[in-house]
Scaffold this active site. Structure first.
Site, PDB file in Angstrom:
ATOM      1  N   HIS A  61      20.653  27.035 -12.575  1.00  0.00           N
ATOM      2  CA  HIS A  61      21.536  28.203 -13.064  1.00  0.00           C
ATOM      3  C   HIS A  61      20.706  29.387 -13.152  1.00  0.00           C
ATOM      4  O   HIS A  61      19.339  29.404 -13.323  1.00  0.00           O
ATOM      5  CB  HIS A  61      21.687  28.008 -14.775  1.00  0.00           C
ATOM      6  N   ARG A 115      30.257  33.398  -8.808  1.00  0.00           N
ATOM      7  CA  ARG A 115      28.982  32.962  -9.544  1.00  0.00           C
ATOM      8  C   ARG A 115      27.824  32.885  -8.302  1.00  0.00           C
ATOM      9  O   ARG A 115      28.153  32.601  -7.261  1.00  0.00           O
ATOM     10  CB  ARG A 115      28.965  32.190 -10.438  1.00  0.00           C
ATOM     11  N   THR A 175      -4.391  -5.066   1.027  1.00  0.00           N
ATOM     12  CA  THR A 175      -3.623  -3.658   1.123  1.00  0.00           C
ATOM     13  C   THR A 175      -4.565  -2.833   2.046  1.00  0.00           C
ATOM     14  O   THR A 175      -3.887  -2.012   2.641  1.00  0.00           O
ATOM     15  CB  THR A 175      -3.436  -2.998  -0.144  1.00  0.00           C
ATOM     16  N   GLN A 180      31.054  19.585  -6.999  1.00  0.00           N
ATOM     17  CA  GLN A 180      31.360  18.098  -6.627  1.00  0.00           C
ATOM     18  C   GLN A 180      32.342  18.488  -5.558  1.00  0.00           C
ATOM     19  O   GLN A 180      32.407  17.652  -4.662  1.00  0.00           O
ATOM     20  CB  GLN A 180      32.069  17.497  -7.709  1.00  0.00           C
ATOM     21  N   LYS A 196       0.837  -1.000  -0.223  1.00  0.00           N
ATOM     22  CA  LYS A 196       0.026  -0.146  -0.077  1.00  0.00           C
ATOM     23  C   LYS A 196       0.924   1.411  -0.136  1.00  0.00           C
ATOM     24  O   LYS A 196       1.833   1.333   0.652  1.00  0.00           O
ATOM     25  CB  LYS A 196      -0.886  -0.042   1.308  1.00  0.00           C
TER      26      LYS A 196
END
Length: 323
Positions: A279, A185, A58, A251, A13
């Site tokens: 971005h 940035r 269920t 990263q 479920k």
């Protein structure tokens, strides 16, 4: 026609919506979950010969979830509640050998009153769209008295942005390169974090209805029984590193996040981050003679759909990073 063989099956479920109030006089605590329960076991006849005698309906799975949400003393901890729920299913039904419980916890934070900044005892606000995710597997295949569990927790949809302190340069330049290097940035992403705890053994319920669930005394900090505090530390590590790191790349920043989560939580075996790069593109305003392209003049941006994706796994024995 060649004979077909059922190699595996699970059912259950999804989207069981649970909201629970824990009252202590005027002081209330609340929790809201979206729950999914899947079961595995000796259920092949329901697929191969249409025999439903092996099926826990269920609807019954939903009702059991609500019943345990009502009575469980572990409801405020998503990891403990998921373990309690899964343990009940594999213990109550002899032919069910594995239970998979997924909880999605929605944010409800206590309202701090503007007059004195005191938290209100029973008023709450949803102060973010991020959610805590818990995935638990309870395994009784070795016997009902030899229960084991795997637990993975984390955060999803944690939207963050920093308007400076992020750079990207020094990458490969060849005939295909059009991306300009930048020393400062906007960095924005929607963080998905998951961390996996060391596998654990569970005590089997001893009561006739298989509703008991035992949390060991004297458990180590940083493990699954300390999961509420682990979640706080993991969230803080993610936000602190994101804000304070002079980011050379997405990263490089997420690697530092993963290192801190593992360093602060001894019971966490591995950490995975998925960070789509959102971005913010400087608006070209040369058409009216306004500079919005040189580094010190860029203050106006338009948000764009994300097109880069960074994935990361950090464990005690191996590391991979895919961009």
């Amino acid at each position: 026609m060649s004979e077909s063989v059922l190699t595996s099956a699970r059912y259950g479920k999804d989207l069981i919506r649970v909201f629970r109030v824990v009252r202590d006089g005027e002081f209330h605590q609340v929790v809201e979950y979206n729950v999914r329960v899947l079961l595995e076991g000796d259920i092949e006849p329901s697929y191969t010969v249409a025999d439903n005698s092996v099926i826990v309906a269920t609807d019954s799975i939903k009702n059991i979830t609500y019943y345990l949400a009502k009575i469980s003393p572990h409801i405020l901890s998503p990891e403990r509640f998921a373990l309690h729920l899964g343990t009940h299913f594999v213990s109550k039904y002899a032919h069910i050998h594995r239970a998979f419980v997924t909880l999605e916890k929605l944010r409800w934070s206590r309202i701090a009153l503007s007059a004195n900044d005191h938290p209100h005892p029973h008023s709450f606000v949803r102060d973010g769209n991020d959610k805590q995710i818990v995935e638990v597997e309870i395994d009784a295949s070795a016997g009902k008295d030899k229960l084991s569990a795997k637990v993975t927790s984390g955060i999803t949809d944690l939207l963050v942005l920093k308007s400076g302190g992020s750079a990207f340069h020094g990458y490969i330049h060849d005939e295909y390169t059009t991306l300009p290097e930048v020393n400062d940035r906007i960095l924005s992403t929607s963080v998905d974090l998951s961390y996996t705890f060391a596998p654990l053994s569970l005590s089997s319920p001893t009561d006739s209805k298989k509703l008991d669930f035992t949390v060991p005394e004297g458990f180590a900090l940083g493990g699954v029984w300390d999961a509420v505090n682990v979640a706080t530390r993991a969230r803080n590590a993610t936000l602190d590193i994101f804000a304070l790191d002079a980011s050379a790349s997405v990263q490089a920043t997420l690697f530092k996040m993963g290192q801190r989560v593992i360093a602060e939580n001894a019971g966490v075996e591995s950490v995975t981050y998925n960070l789509p790069n959102k971005h913010y593109i400087p608006v070209d305003m040369k058409y009216i003679g306004i500079d919005n392209s040189t580094p010190l003049s860029i203050i106006l941006f338009f948000p764009s759909d994300c097109c880069l994706f960074f994935s990361f796994f950090l464990g005690n024995t191996r590391f991979t990073c895919v961009a």
